[in-house]
Enzyme design. Structure first.
Site, mmCIF file in Angstrom:
data_model
loop_
_atom_site.group_PDB
_atom_site.id
_atom_site.type_symbol
_atom_site.label_atom_id
_atom_site.label_comp_id
_atom_site.label_asym_id
_atom_site.label_seq_id
_atom_site.Cartn_x
_atom_site.Cartn_y
_atom_site.Cartn_z
ATOM 1 N N ASP A 1 -3.424 -12.723 2.128
ATOM 2 C CA ASP A 1 -4.738 -12.086 2.205
ATOM 3 C C ASP A 1 -5.747 -13.040 2.829
ATOM 4 O O ASP A 1 -5.599 -14.257 2.724
ATOM 5 C CB ASP A 1 -5.225 -11.649 0.821
ATOM 6 C CG ASP A 1 -6.356 -10.625 0.931
ATOM 7 O OD1 ASP A 1 -6.062 -9.435 1.133
ATOM 8 O OD2 ASP A 1 -7.529 -11.029 0.875
ATOM 9 N N ARG B 1 0.783 -1.233 0.000
ATOM 10 C CA ARG B 1 0.000 0.000 0.000
ATOM 11 C C ARG B 1 0.811 1.278 0.000
ATOM 12 O O ARG B 1 1.088 1.817 -1.046
ATOM 13 C CB ARG B 1 -0.963 -0.005 1.187
ATOM 14 C CG ARG B 1 -1.925 -1.164 1.117
ATOM 15 C CD ARG B 1 -2.916 -1.062 2.202
ATOM 16 N NE ARG B 1 -4.277 -1.150 1.704
ATOM 17 C CZ ARG B 1 -5.337 -0.829 2.401
ATOM 18 N NH1 ARG B 1 -5.223 -0.360 3.600
ATOM 19 N NH2 ARG B 1 -6.529 -0.957 1.901
ATOM 20 N N TYR C 1 -17.734 -12.373 2.448
ATOM 21 C CA TYR C 1 -17.248 -12.234 1.063
ATOM 22 C C TYR C 1 -17.716 -13.412 0.212
ATOM 23 O O TYR C 1 -18.090 -13.244 -0.945
ATOM 24 C CB TYR C 1 -15.715 -12.145 1.035
ATOM 25 C CG TYR C 1 -15.181 -10.829 1.545
ATOM 26 C CD1 TYR C 1 -15.079 -9.714 0.703
ATOM 27 C CD2 TYR C 1 -14.786 -10.667 2.869
ATOM 28 C CE1 TYR C 1 -14.594 -8.499 1.166
ATOM 29 C CE2 TYR C 1 -14.310 -9.453 3.348
ATOM 30 C CZ TYR C 1 -14.216 -8.376 2.489
ATOM 31 O OH TYR C 1 -13.737 -7.172 2.950
ATOM 32 N N ARG D 1 5.037 -4.815 -6.981
ATOM 33 C CA ARG D 1 3.698 -5.247 -7.400
ATOM 34 C C ARG D 1 3.560 -5.300 -8.928
ATOM 35 O O ARG D 1 2.875 -6.158 -9.456
ATOM 36 C CB ARG D 1 2.688 -4.262 -6.793
ATOM 37 C CG ARG D 1 1.251 -4.427 -7.186
ATOM 38 C CD ARG D 1 0.602 -5.555 -6.423
ATOM 39 N NE ARG D 1 -0.824 -5.583 -6.687
ATOM 40 C CZ ARG D 1 -1.366 -6.068 -7.798
ATOM 41 N NH1 ARG D 1 -0.604 -6.571 -8.747
ATOM 42 N NH2 ARG D 1 -2.673 -6.058 -7.956
HETATM 43 O O1 CP3 Z 1 -1.145 -6.267 7.041
HETATM 44 C C1 CP3 Z 1 -0.384 -6.496 6.081
HETATM 45 O O2 CP3 Z 1 0.317 -5.626 5.581
HETATM 46 C C2 CP3 Z 1 -0.284 -7.930 5.580
HETATM 47 C C3 CP3 Z 1 -1.049 -8.291 4.464
HETATM 48 C C4 CP3 Z 1 -2.573 -8.180 4.423
HETATM 49 C C5 CP3 Z 1 -3.264 -7.872 3.218
HETATM 50 N N1 CP3 Z 1 -4.602 -8.013 3.443
HETATM 51 C C6 CP3 Z 1 -2.615 -7.494 1.935
HETATM 52 C C7 CP3 Z 1 -3.399 -6.831 0.876
HETATM 53 C C8 CP3 Z 1 -3.546 -8.433 5.407
HETATM 54 C C9 CP3 Z 1 -3.368 -8.734 6.890
HETATM 55 C C10 CP3 Z 1 -4.818 -8.344 4.769
HETATM 56 C C11 CP3 Z 1 -6.096 -8.614 5.476
HETATM 57 C C12 CP3 Z 1 -7.368 -8.359 4.781
HETATM 58 N N2 CP3 Z 1 -7.664 -8.521 3.458
HETATM 59 C C13 CP3 Z 1 -8.559 -7.966 5.434
HETATM 60 C C14 CP3 Z 1 -8.696 -7.818 6.942
HETATM 61 C C15 CP3 Z 1 -8.102 -6.591 7.490
HETATM 62 C C16 CP3 Z 1 -8.830 -5.337 7.220
HETATM 63 O O3 CP3 Z 1 -8.203 -4.409 6.661
HETATM 64 O O4 CP3 Z 1 -10.003 -5.239 7.598
HETATM 65 C C17 CP3 Z 1 -9.564 -7.834 4.467
HETATM 66 C C18 CP3 Z 1 -10.998 -7.408 4.698
HETATM 67 C C19 CP3 Z 1 -8.992 -8.199 3.204
HETATM 68 C C20 CP3 Z 1 -9.677 -8.295 1.890
HETATM 69 C C21 CP3 Z 1 -9.069 -7.392 0.894
HETATM 70 N N3 CP3 Z 1 -7.832 -7.586 0.306
HETATM 71 C C22 CP3 Z 1 -9.618 -6.207 0.347
HETATM 72 C C23 CP3 Z 1 -10.952 -5.623 0.740
HETATM 73 C C24 CP3 Z 1 -8.684 -5.713 -0.571
HETATM 74 C C25 CP3 Z 1 -8.828 -4.542 -1.519
HETATM 75 C C26 CP3 Z 1 -8.695 -3.220 -0.944
HETATM 76 C C27 CP3 Z 1 -7.428 -2.962 -0.137
HETATM 77 O O5 CP3 Z 1 -7.561 -3.013 1.086
HETATM 78 O O6 CP3 Z 1 -6.378 -2.713 -0.720
HETATM 79 C C28 CP3 Z 1 -7.550 -6.559 -0.533
HETATM 80 C C29 CP3 Z 1 -6.321 -6.410 -1.333
HETATM 81 C C30 CP3 Z 1 -5.026 -6.341 -0.592
HETATM 82 N N4 CP3 Z 1 -4.681 -7.120 0.483
HETATM 83 C C31 CP3 Z 1 -3.922 -5.516 -0.929
HETATM 84 C C32 CP3 Z 1 -2.895 -5.808 -0.019
HETATM 85 C C33 CP3 Z 1 -1.499 -5.242 0.018
HETATM 86 C C34 CP3 Z 1 -3.859 -4.556 -2.110
HETATM 87 C C35 CP3 Z 1 -3.691 -5.333 -3.370
HETATM 88 C C36 CP3 Z 1 -2.824 -4.694 -4.406
HETATM 89 O O7 CP3 Z 1 -1.657 -4.355 -4.139
HETATM 90 O O8 CP3 Z 1 -3.329 -4.589 -5.530
#
Ligand code: CP3
Length: 343
Positions: free
Chosen positions: A77, A31, A152, A40
């Site tokens: 994820d 992020r 989901y 990425r």
């Molecule tokens: O914490 C960390 O840095 C470790 C990695 C991690 C990711 N997702 C990487 C990710 C963790 C712990 C998660 C948890 C996750 N994923 C949750 C629970 C935590 C929370 O924030 O409530 C949820 C609901 C998800 C589902 C999810 N994954 C969504 C809704 C999205 C899209 C929007 C967003 O938050 O970016 C993701 C994608 C995601 N997961 C990305 C990353 C780095 C972005 C993807 C990209 O780089 O294109």
């Protein structure tokens, strides 16, 4: 392990009060970091990235090189489990996750054993990171909690969860069966993570909000207890952090009933609520507003000091109330860590 090198996070989870709290940030990997965005571009898609141990280990370690954080969280994820159980999962650029139709429950149940094998790349990522990370910094593994993952799987995307909550009332047996399948798959996945090098396991219940007390007991508390019991039955004594985000006053019930070592609090959690949970013998984590971390300025410094003053006389882990926002200035992260650690 000598006391000198035992990671501060593990000491806090063992119930120690420390001179300053350990610090890490939810969603610290990826992020907001330019080096993440560069990495990425080299992956076909986000799911392929998560299943590539070399790249995922690199993404896990990037924030550790940049900041003096006390813990790394594995890059993965919560939606890898539905995929491993046979439901289609993909990410629409700029929109978030999309899932194919929910497969029949019997076919999901048939895939539980295979799901753990399909997630073996995450174990490899953990082993790689543990081999590289300094011994005084802890490695966290995680999974989505069953209800959050089920929302989901049922709705096919991020949503306000009205569809999933309605499903809980209209199809209670089906929902309970789905949660049971997720409990089993998640417990096996977490056992694999602990055996691969995770020293802490975190359950992300990101959508615990808006649930009536009886429903909360049934779809949040019961599955969390079941996962921890199954992990313990496999001989794993790794500490757990539970994060029932949005649970409000029900967090107290959660802390009383679920055998986690720490409860992660969201942004709304009051000082008094945190103290009650600490008085009940549990470590707490949280709860800096991610919007304030992004905004910065004197209000950020003041809030960091206030959180430490209100909670650090009992076991406490400094963190956000939810994940780092993508456009958070890196200087604000650095400044906050410096304020907590003196480094
Ligand atoms: O914490 C960390 O840095 C470790 C990695 C991690 C990711 N997702 C990487 C990710 C963790 C712990 C998660 C948890 C996750 N994923 C949750 C629970 C935590 C929370 O924030 O409530 C949820 C609901 C998800 C589902 C999810 N994954 C969504 C809704 C999205 C899209 C929007 C967003 O938050 O970016 C993701 C994608 C995601 N997961 C990305 C990353 C780095 C972005 C993807 C990209 O780089 O294109």
């Amino acid at each position: 392990m000598s006391e000198g090198s035992k990671p501060r996070l593990l000491r806090a989870l063992a119930g120690e009060t420390l001179d300053r709290p350990p610090v890490w940030f939810m969603r610290q990997a990826g992020r907001s970091l330019p080096e993440y965005r560069e990495l990425r571009t080299r992956a076909k898609d986000f799911i392929a990235f998560c299943h590539n141990p070399e790249m995922a280990a690199e993404a896990t370690l990037q924030p550790m090189r940049r900041f003096p954080l006390d813990a790394a969280i594995v890059f993965a994820d919560i939606l890898l489990i539905p995929r491993a159980l046979g439901q289609e999962v993909w990410f629409e650029a700029g929109e978030g996750p999309r899932l194919g139709e929910l497969p029949p429950l019997e076919s999901l149940a048939d895939q539980v054993e295979a799901s753990t094998e399909r997630l073996s790349a995450i174990g490899e990522t953990l082993a790689r990171v543990r081999a590289e990370l300094e011994p005084d910094r802890a490695l966290i593994g995680f999974a989505g909690a069953p209800w959050t993952v089920a929302t989901y799987m049922i709705e096919g995307r991020g949503s306000d969860r009205t569809g999933a909550r309605t499903y809980a009332y209209e199809h209670p047996e089906k929902l309970d069966r789905l949660l049971d399948i997720l409990v089993e798959s998640t417990a096996r996945y977490l056992v694999m993570q602990a055996k691969s090098g995770a020293q802490v396991l975190k359950l992300f219940e990101s959508w615990a909000e808006g649930l009536a007390e009886d429903v909360f007991e049934r779809i949040v508390i019961r599955p969390h207890i079941a996962i921890i019991e199954q992990v313990r039955a496999a001989g794993i004594d790794t500490p757990f952090i539970g994060f029932p985000r949005g649970a409000g006053a029900l967090v107290e019930t959660y802390a009383e009933k679920v055998p986690v070592q720490a409860v992660a609090l969201d942004t709304q959690a009051s000082a008094a609520l945190g103290r009650k949970i600490q008085a009940g013998g549990k470590t707490i984590q949280g709860a800096l507003d991610n919007l304030l971390l992004r905004a910065g300025g004197p209000a950020l410094d003041a809030r960091v000091d206030a959180l430490i003053a209100q909670w650090n006389d009992r076991p406490y882990i400094f963190n956000l109330g939810h994940g780092v926002l993508p456009d958070t200035p890196i200087e604000h992260i650095e400044r906050t860590i410096r304020r907590v650690t003196g480094r």
